[in-house]
Design a protein around this motif. Structure first.
Motif, PDB file in Angstrom:
ATOM      1  N   TYR A  21      60.512  58.106  52.798  1.00 39.12           N
ATOM      2  CA  TYR A  21      60.699  59.069  51.558  1.00 39.12           C
ATOM      3  C   TYR A  21      60.187  58.226  50.106  1.00 39.12           C
ATOM      4  CZ  TYR A  21      63.432  61.821  48.015  1.00 39.12           C
ATOM      5  OH  TYR A  21      63.833  62.460  47.162  1.00 39.12           O
ATOM      6  N   LEU A  22      60.477  57.018  50.240  1.00 42.68           N
ATOM      7  CA  LEU A  22      60.071  56.287  48.877  1.00 42.68           C
ATOM      8  C   LEU A  22      58.543  56.155  48.801  1.00 42.68           C
ATOM      9  CD1 LEU A  22      62.746  53.472  48.887  1.00 42.68           C
ATOM     10  CD2 LEU A  22      62.314  55.334  47.336  1.00 42.68           C
ATOM     11  N   THR A  32      60.679  49.562  41.559  1.00 42.84           N
ATOM     12  CA  THR A  32      59.539  50.405  42.594  1.00 42.84           C
ATOM     13  C   THR A  32      59.284  51.501  41.635  1.00 42.84           C
ATOM     14  OG1 THR A  32      61.071  49.288  44.184  1.00 42.84           O
ATOM     15  CG2 THR A  32      59.745  51.117  44.740  1.00 42.84           C
ATOM     16  N   LEU A  33      60.023  52.093  41.192  1.00 42.61           N
ATOM     17  CA  LEU A  33      59.607  53.551  40.811  1.00 42.61           C
ATOM     18  C   LEU A  33      60.141  53.896  39.451  1.00 42.61           C
ATOM     19  CD1 LEU A  33      57.739  55.972  41.123  1.00 42.61           C
ATOM     20  CD2 LEU A  33      59.617  56.884  42.580  1.00 42.61           C
ATOM     21  N   LEU A  74      64.738  49.542  53.345  1.00 44.30           N
ATOM     22  CA  LEU A  74      64.802  50.904  52.729  1.00 44.30           C
ATOM     23  C   LEU A  74      63.309  51.024  51.978  1.00 44.30           C
ATOM     24  CD1 LEU A  74      68.113  50.385  50.585  1.00 44.30           C
ATOM     25  CD2 LEU A  74      67.505  51.661  52.578  1.00 44.30           C
ATOM     26  N   GLY A  75      62.494  50.173  51.985  1.00 41.88           N
ATOM     27  CA  GLY A  75      60.844  50.222  51.530  1.00 41.88           C
ATOM     28  C   GLY A  75      60.828  50.080  50.024  1.00 41.88           C
ATOM     29  N   LEU A  76      61.867  49.252  49.392  1.00 45.08           N
ATOM     30  CA  LEU A  76      61.786  49.073  47.861  1.00 45.08           C
ATOM     31  C   LEU A  76      60.622  47.918  47.808  1.00 45.08           C
ATOM     32  CD1 LEU A  76      65.264  49.264  46.549  1.00 45.08           C
ATOM     33  CD2 LEU A  76      63.332  50.842  46.535  1.00 45.08           C
ATOM     34  N   ILE A 128      71.532  41.915  50.692  1.00 47.46           N
ATOM     35  CA  ILE A 128      71.283  43.185  49.990  1.00 47.46           C
ATOM     36  C   ILE A 128      69.908  43.428  49.607  1.00 47.46           C
ATOM     37  CG2 ILE A 128      72.048  44.887  48.023  1.00 47.46           C
ATOM     38  CD1 ILE A 128      74.757  43.475  48.145  1.00 47.46           C
ATOM     39  N   ARG A 129      69.331  42.498  48.829  1.00 45.61           N
ATOM     40  CA  ARG A 129      67.889  42.523  48.366  1.00 45.61           C
ATOM     41  C   ARG A 129      66.905  42.449  49.540  1.00 45.61           C
ATOM     42  NH1 ARG A 129      65.453  37.586  47.621  1.00 45.61           N
ATOM     43  NH2 ARG A 129      63.911  38.508  46.118  1.00 45.61           N
ATOM     44  N   GLN A 130      67.212  41.611  50.470  1.00 46.16           N
ATOM     45  CA  GLN A 130      66.241  41.601  51.692  1.00 46.16           C
ATOM     46  C   GLN A 130      66.319  42.841  52.561  1.00 46.16           C
ATOM     47  OE1 GLN A 130      64.437  38.660  51.767  1.00 46.16           O
ATOM     48  NE2 GLN A 130      63.197  40.050  53.022  1.00 46.16           N
ATOM     49  N   TYR A 131      67.570  43.435  52.331  1.00 47.61           N
ATOM     50  CA  TYR A 131      67.587  44.697  53.178  1.00 47.61           C
ATOM     51  C   TYR A 131      67.017  45.725  52.600  1.00 47.61           C
ATOM     52  CZ  TYR A 131      69.565  48.786  55.490  1.00 47.61           C
ATOM     53  OH  TYR A 131      70.007  50.080  56.309  1.00 47.61           O
TER      54      TYR A 131
END
Length: 540
Positions: free
Chosen positions: A528-529, A384-385, A273-275, A265-268
């Protein structure tokens, strides 16, 4: 005066100076000389040291005109005494006259008379002491050792002027001034000017001062911060690399599978997702099925306005976390006593906002694949944000990214027709129905509170509020939920404003993100991120 003296001590401590030697108690009348005088720094250091070396009764001589001006009181306060320096008045006689009729009296003189180099000392102090028949006390200011003080042994003058002056001047041969070249004793000897203070140590002491003052003013906040830091660091430092659990033959295989899933999940989240990348969730803390973190929120009883807690650097938050159950129980009672609507809930995960690497909490492994993906991506979004003083934005964004990111991950790993994905999205309609109903009910409460008149009593407001909340909880049973548990949601408790505002905090603005995400960025998370990170700079 105590506070003034305390400030003087603090000033000397700050710049690294020590007091060495004091005036003897038995000496009541004297002439005080201070050498060597070569710098502007001599004055503030000497003023600070005066009461500490017991010579605060020693006055300095000043032109009479200075004391007659509108600022004359300042010169008196600093320890000055006026003298007439016109040619028609003998200064030595004037000073000697001032000693008469006083049980205690003293003046301060700098023999150099100026900060610049002079080829001989002025001997006025000597003849003043002789005329008044008082001893001389020698004060010194030594920049090399950063010491200021008074030689305790008074000098009783004889009739041998040269011998007395030599004895006095010899004492100062070991006291290095700020600018040795400007002093008679050290002129031409090539001595390097010592520094008044060590700037690095001054900065450290100022920082220490700030910490102490801040701690005293914000004692409760500091205690809370220390406990929170201890709670977080205790978990983080006691977390073990996930490899230890994966390599342990006694650890349940089902739990190992969830740990491995979290790594996927974290790698994805990073790659697709760009996190922002971090080492979060590469370690795990074993809770042993015990709760470890609780959060308290509070809201005004007749207004949908959250209580906010302010934290230096981090900004304001409408919730407060605790790792200590007794502490949060105490906080809950205090808030209830103050008249707030209070809500306490257990938390299964938290984010240090990217400051530290957050661990997996073992209770997370009890979640389904979809819920686990949503939680991990939600918390990584905070890392991340995270915008200062805008908790509602932060939580709504993390909820949106968590939900949409979980869907994408499940499809990527298991497929669109997989049991894992279908199970996750099948929960969504009920949850959306429930969330939208709570948000619409929140608006109904807001309208009720805005209708209250000033003359309405507390009891009248409380009754109307109770009636509406009862109507809200009853009507929810009539909603078309697939899962019966939603209809029974309020069977064991009555919601209050803090409960309703939690949904505003976490879900009230998700439609805004969804529209922006789908319409402007064609459901592309990375674009988007990137846009959000450029538009809304994160705290860290």
């Amino acid at each position: 005066m105590f506070l003034v003296h305390l400030f003087y001590r603090y000033f000397l401590w700050l710049i690294g100076w020590k007091i060495k030697g004091k005036k003897p108690k038995e000496v009541k009348k004297y002439v005080l000389i201070l050498a060597h005088h070569t710098s502007n720094w001599d004055f503030p250091i000497a003023v600070a040291a005066r009461p500490l070396v017991k010579v605060n009764d020693a006055r300095f001589l000043g032109k009479a005109s200075l004391f007659k001006s509108k600022f004359g009181f300042i010169f008196y306060w600093l320890g000055g005494t006026p003298v007439d320096r016109s040619k028609h008045n003998n200064l030595v006689d004037q000073v000697a006259e001032k000693y008469k009729g006083h049980e205690k009296y003293a003046i301060t003189v700098t023999p150099e008379g100026t900060r610049s180099y002079v080829d001989k000392w002025k001997t006025g102090f000597y003849y003043m002491a002789k005329a008044a028949n008082v001893p001389v006390l020698m004060a010194f200011i030594d920049y090399k050792n950063r010491e200021i003080g008074v030689l305790p042994e008074p000098i009783h003058l004889t009739d041998d002027v040269d011998a007395d002056l030599k004895r006095i001047m010899d004492f100062y041969t070991t006291k290095i001034p700020r600018y040795p070249e400007n002093s008679l004793t050290f002129h031409g000897k090539g001595i390097k000017p010592p520094k008044t203070y060590n700037i690095f140590k001054v900065i450290l002491k100022l920082l220490l001062t700030f910490i102490i003052v801040f701690s005293l003013i914000n004692f409760e906040l500091v205690v809370y911060g220390v406990k929170q830091a201890y709670g977080q660091l205790n978990i983080i430092f006691n977390a073990k690399p996930v490899t230890e659990f994966l390599e342990d033959p006694q650890y349940p295989e089902e739990s190992k599978s969830k740990i491995e899933l979290i790594q996927e999940i974290r790698q994805y989240a990073f790659d697709s997702l760009g996190l922002d990348y971090s080492n979060s969730y590469t370690k795990m803390y074993d809770q042993h099925d015990k709760p470890i973190l609780w959060v308290v929120t509070a809201c005004k009883p007749f207004k949908l306005e959250n209580k906010e807690w302010s934290f230096p650097l981090l900004g304001t938050f409408s919730y407060k976390g605790y790792f200590d159950k007794k502490a949060i129980d105490k906080a809950e009672k205090q808030l209830d006593k103050e008249g707030w609507d209070v809500r306490v809930r257990e938390v299964n995960g938290w984010s240090t906002l990217g400051i530290l690497n957050d661990p997996i909490l073992s209770n997370m492994l009890n979640r389904s694949e979809g819920d686990l993906a949503e939680l991990i991506i939600h918390e990584l979004t905070h890392g991340t944000l995270f915008i200062k003083d805008n908790l509602q934005y932060n939580e709504n964004l993390a909820n949106f990214v968590g939900e949409e990111g979980a869907k994408k991950f499940l499809i990527s790993k298991y497929g669109e027709y997989s049991a894992e994905y279908i199970s996750y999205i099948n929960k969504q309609p009920d949850y959306k129905l429930f969330t939208n109903y709570i948000l619409s009910s929140t608006k109904r409460l807001d309208s009720l509170y805005n209708s209250f008149a000033e003359q309405d009593t507390y009891e009248e407001k409380a009754l109307k509020k109770s009636e509406l909340i009862s109507e809200i909880t009853t009507d929810m049973r009539n909603l078309p939920f697939r899962n019966q548990r939603y209809k029974e949601y309020f069977d064991n408790f009555t919601p209050n404003n803090a409960f309703f505002m939690a949904f505003v905090r976490y879900s009230g603005s998700q439609n805004q993100f969804r529209e922006e995400f789908e319409e402007k960025f064609n459901s592309n998370f990375q674009k988007y991120l990137s846009y959000l990170k450029e538009t809304y700079p994160s705290m860290f």
